[in-house]
Design an enzyme around this catalytic site. Sequence first.
Site, short mmCIF file in Angstrom:
data_model
loop_
_atom_site.label_atom_id
_atom_site.label_comp_id
_atom_site.label_asym_id
_atom_site.label_seq_id
_atom_site.Cartn_x
_atom_site.Cartn_y
_atom_site.Cartn_z
N CYS A 1 -54.67 35.64 36.09
CA CYS A 1 -54.29 36.06 34.54
C CYS A 1 -53.95 37.29 34.34
O CYS A 1 -53.52 37.97 33.59
CB CYS A 1 -55.82 37.27 33.86
SG CYS A 1 -57.85 36.52 34.51
N ASP B 1 -55.48 51.68 32.57
CA ASP B 1 -56.59 50.23 33.49
C ASP B 1 -57.32 50.55 35.16
O ASP B 1 -55.96 50.58 35.77
CB ASP B 1 -56.14 49.28 33.42
CG ASP B 1 -56.94 47.37 33.66
OD1 ASP B 1 -57.84 47.92 34.07
OD2 ASP B 1 -56.40 46.59 33.46
N HIS C 1 -52.41 42.55 33.61
CA HIS C 1 -53.74 41.47 32.97
C HIS C 1 -54.11 41.56 31.67
O HIS C 1 -53.82 42.30 30.74
CB HIS C 1 -55.03 42.58 33.74
CG HIS C 1 -56.43 40.89 33.96
ND1 HIS C 1 -57.31 40.89 33.24
CD2 HIS C 1 -57.20 40.31 35.35
CE1 HIS C 1 -57.69 39.83 33.61
NE2 HIS C 1 -57.80 39.98 34.40
N LYS D 1 -66.16 45.00 40.43
CA LYS D 1 -65.03 45.02 41.40
C LYS D 1 -64.87 46.54 42.12
O LYS D 1 -64.76 47.07 43.41
CB LYS D 1 -64.18 45.37 41.11
CG LYS D 1 -63.95 43.93 39.86
CD LYS D 1 -62.01 43.78 39.31
CE LYS D 1 -61.99 43.36 37.66
NZ LYS D 1 -61.70 41.59 38.71
N GLN E 1 -58.65 48.14 39.41
CA GLN E 1 -57.85 47.67 40.60
C GLN E 1 -57.57 49.21 41.70
O GLN E 1 -57.34 49.36 42.41
CB GLN E 1 -56.95 46.79 41.04
CG GLN E 1 -57.36 45.69 39.69
CD GLN E 1 -58.40 44.14 40.90
OE1 GLN E 1 -58.65 44.77 41.84
NE2 GLN E 1 -58.47 44.07 40.00
#
Lengths: 403, 144
Positions: free
Chosen positions: A361, A197, A120, A223, A200
């Site tokens: 993104c 990261d 991202h 999220k 997600q």
Amino acid sequence: MPLSDIKSDFPTLNQKINDNDLIYLDNAATTQKPISVINAVSDYYKKTNSNIHRGVHTLSQEATEKYENARKKIAKFINSNEKEIIFVRGATEAINLVANSYVRPLLKPKDQIIITEMEHHANIVPWQIVCNEKEAELKILPINKKGELVINELEKLINEKTKFMAINHVSNSLGTVNNIRKIVEIAHKHNVRILIDGAQAVQHIPVDVKKIDADFYCFSGHKIYAPTGIGVLYGKKNLLEEMPPYQGGGDMIKSVTFEKTIYNDVPNKFEAGTPNISGAIGLGTAIDYILEIGIENIAKHEAELLNYASEKIRKIDGVDIIGNAKDKASVLSFTIENIHPHDIGTIMDSQGVAIRAGNHCTQPIMDFYSIPATARASFAIYNDKTDVDKLISSVRKTIEVFR
Amino acid sequence: MNLDELYQEVILDHSKNPRNKTELENFTHEAKGHNPLCGDQISIQIIMKGEEISDVKFTGAGCAISTASASILTEAIKGKSKNEIEKIFENFHNLVTGNKTEEDLGKLTIFEGVQKYPVRIKCATLSWHALMAAINGEKETSTE
């Protein structure tokens, strides 16, 4: 709790969009919030609102306790220690914090940072900024056509110049679940620290930062069914302790004189100013909600949905799935021959189906596949097969409009 | 919301079979329009003789609305003067943003439906921004 009853916990889902029931499939962008989270935030402002860590009065103590209790819940959720949990605005701020406080001080000209082709923008740009400033280089681990990382290339890419790695756990535009343990193992073999990261990942699959052995791990609250403006950075305690502060201000200090300031201990050293107290409490409540259902149950439910949707959409003429990794979570990116994703998005919205259309993104991924954009449906705990059926009929309707 | 108002037959036709979508030989001015929101890119090339635009072509990739808008633009402005085009654009902009238009826009009125889709207004105006940039001697423009 049976998964079929879940929809009724989310007030936003109970509405019509353009005269159709809302089918919300933009969960990789942000999830809807269960009523328990909404109530936790609203109760905080109705009953507890106060500043934390400094008041001797009752409300301040209560607010502090709720805020710190949320930190404990998060620590437990990803199997870490509460001293290793820093509240931030979101994954983006977490990455910027690590780029500025951990990586920047150790970076010298010609040093290298490795990221991947599927990141991202939030996990690209902060590294570009420090690399530019320090005349260091950004190296990119490639992906293959299926949308999987070419992990074999990592051994060739990593060398004595490599000072840091940053990589996503799950790709937001391809849905690929990366073999994080393997990648961390390679990084550590070369004494390279690594940030994962997890923006997600945490809402879809069980995450154990100790098992992964991540040096840093981050995610965004919004999220994972919590409010916007709150997120988490996990860091190994010894690393956090040796890092300089990210921002200066109140609460991150032990004592201040004009001659010398003594910083607070971690995690407070990294939480300057009054934090997002209600957001943290909301995030703690969202984690309670997830634990009640069970993250394994969520993973299983969403995997079934993704398989069901993938099989159905694959059968439609002219539709291509972008991202066909062996291990995927929640995300179904697709293109329709001769129809631009923005037109797909508008036509599906007219039927109440909310999907994302764009580059998500992740412009380098679009360049890799030589496409301008994709349409993306992404699933959450409250989605069901009826939603997928609506998605599929809506894709068919879109094709009809352009026939 | 009626989809047919946005995706009218003529718009679909121009998006599938765009007119004047090719490079222009001997162009005098060109500009690239970029919509950073969606990545659409439309380049406009024109031949300007004095104040008159004697020919116009476009290239690029975009959604149905931006492609059809560029295609219909090429038909609407060919042979018009700079002043006339400025007026048409002003009216067109008013049309797609739901404001009052002063003159009949002819074929361009099929974009009236865009006003109900605020996020798509920039799709309809992208090629126009590129055209105005070209006329004004600029190389690039963005909808942001």
